[in-house]
Design an enzyme around this catalytic site. Structure first.
Site, PDB file in Angstrom:
ATOM      1  CB  ALA A  79      -2.956   0.722   2.914  1.00  0.00           C
ATOM      2  CD  GLU A 115       9.624   0.093  -1.467  1.00  0.00           C
ATOM      3  OE1 GLU A 115      10.134   1.093  -0.963  1.00  0.00           O
ATOM      4  OE2 GLU A 115      10.287  -0.799  -2.021  1.00  0.00           O
ATOM      5  N   GLY A 116       5.803  -0.152   2.925  1.00  0.00           N
ATOM      6  CA  GLY A 116       4.974   0.479   3.954  1.00  0.00           C
ATOM      7  C   GLY A 116       3.511   0.277   3.645  1.00  0.00           C
TER       8      GLY A 116
END
Ligand SMILES: Cc1cc2nc3c(=O)[nH]c(=O)nc-3n(C[C@H](O)[C@H](O)[C@H](O)COP(=O)(O)OP(=O)(O)OC[C@H]3O[C@@H](n4cnc5c(N)ncnc54)[C@H](O)[C@@H]3O)c2cc1C
Length: 402
Positions: free
Chosen positions: A368, A365-366
């Site tokens: 770091a 989900e994206g």
């Protein structure tokens, strides 16, 4: 600002804990060692209203709200990390996308099945050459031919792809139009030309299958387009904003599980004539982990409450909360790994599993890095991280006494 949970919140959490003690904890090891995907648990969680917490009753939801959703996801992930992914697919990204962007027919058909846990969802955005740079690397296409679209291409790292029934696929409908050239489609996994194959990974195993999907001239009727043609990128970003709440809550649950394990082990394991919990360096790990988890939890609760009250997505808060919670879960698991010494790698303890899962959730989900880019660019004034903020067409929040 009132930080107290309500008696309803506590009651829901207790119900979930009892459910997990009876239906999940005794079986986790068996599922993992037997590479079993526990599909029946989805139905049970669906029947209890856990998957449909943020959805209106009209579509089968339980209307418990976002804060209760985070409490549920945290407890479930604390008991079994893999099961947390159920909430990304079946209680957020898939049904939320259809609720907010789909037609009334799509809402009535798909949302109730996902949140009842009778159909497993998937979210097909990432491609072999496009993860963080999903737009630049997207080569899959959907071409309109008469009254249907023909989908061609491949997707990568699609959670639950091999066990799913119906989900969302994002493809280019116009290669020349950049952001506005992507569209979203509902795709059943039994359509001719659709294949999902398990990506070999010892880290996840088959109780949390991740897959490569191949679209070989998959035909979907025109009514499977979600939203308008060209809205797909905005739809995907919006779904990820909500997905980040769930990932963040999963990370808090995993961090808490690591803290639970390290606390117990530090009291039981002896060295130099005393429990290792008596050593200051072990205590520092426990103290830092406990405080960081509490801070991450508060960020996730704030995000949930803001979603509940504002009626819009919260990209800035989602990005910050997901980023921090994933870092905290990773550090918690790393410290647990150290405290468990050699026993961290044995199958007798879930420590290596915590570390692997936390590492993966830093990416999902994206990544770091991407979150740091979003957060820093926002602060520097280059680009607002709230640029994809979207109104919730259907209020998903509960009534509050304001
Ligand atoms: C377990 C798991 C489940 C997943 N489930 C799904 C799913 O269900 N559906 C789905 O669509 N996708 C899913 N994904 C895919 C996930 O979203 C991607 O892995 C993620 O977006 C990163 O893409 P990538 O792996 O291609 O890495 P890349 O994009 O190739 O990134 C590699 C590295 O480069 C860094 N990087 C890239 N661009 C920048 C930049 N601009 N600035 C700084 N650093 C940068 C990244 O942070 C990363 O460290 C899943 C992934 C995993 C691991």
């Amino acid at each position: 600002m009132d930080f107290r949970l309500s008696s309803d919140n506590y009651a829901i959490r207790e119900t979930v804990q009892q459910f997990l003690d009876k239906e999940v904890r005794p079986y986790v090891r068996g599922w993992e060692q037997g590479n079993i995907f526990p599909k029946e648990i989805y139905r049970k969680m669906g029947a209890m209203g856990l998957l449909g917490s943020t959805f209106p009753e009209k579509y089968g939801g339980s209307e418990l709200g976002f804060l209760n959703l985070t409490l549920i996801v945290e407890e479930v992930s604390r008991a079994h990390e893999a099961l947390g992914s159920a909430f990304n697919m079946n209680s957020m990204t898939c049904p939320y996308t259809v609720l907010n962007w789909g037609s009334e027919d799509q809402r009535k058909t798909y949302v109730p099945e996902w949140i009842a846990g009778t159909k497993i969802g998937f979210f097909g955005l990432t491609e072999p050459d496009g993860g963080t740079d999903v737009l630049g690397g997207m080569t899959s296409t959907a071409i309109l031919e008469g009254d249907h679209y023909v989908l061609r291409g491949a997707k990568q790292f699609i959670t639950l792809g091999t066990v799913a029934d119906v989900g969302l696929i994002f493809c280019k409908t116009d290669r020349e139009r950049g952001h506005d050239g992507v569209s979203a489609f509902l795709v059943e996994t039994d359509r001719p030309g659709f294949t999902a194959s398990l990506i070999a990974t010892r880290v996840l195993g088959e109780s949390w299958p991740t897959s490569a999907i191949f679209l070989d001239n998959v035909t979907v009727p025109i009514d499977h387009l979600v939203g308008a043609e060209g809205q797909g990128f905005q739809i995907a970003m919006n779904a990820l904003d909500y997905g980040r709440l769930v990932v963040g809550a999963r990370c808090v649950g995993i961090g808490q599980a690591a803290l639970d394990e390290m606390t117990q082990y530090s009291q039981e394991r002896h060295a130099f004539g005393q429990p290792i919990g008596k050593f200051q360096q072990i205590q520092a790990h426990i103290a830092n982990t406990a405080v960081e988890i509490e801070a991450a939890r508060l960020m996730i609760y704030r995000l949930a409450m803001t979603l509940e009250r504002s009626g819009t997505s919260q990209p800035r808060l989602s990005s910050q909360a997901k980023y921090y919670a994933a870092e905290v879960a990773y550090r918690a698991a790393e410290r647990a790994f150290e405290i468990f010494g050699g026993y961290a790698v044995t199958d007798d303890y879930p420590i290596a599993r915590h570390l692997n899962t936390a590492a993966l959730l830093r990416t999902g989900e994206g990544s770091a890095n991407l979150q740091r880019v979003l957060i820093a660019e926002d602060i520097l004034g280059y680009r607002s991280s709230d640029r994809y903020r979207v109104e919730q067409k259907f209020p998903l929040w509960r009534a509050h006494d304001e």
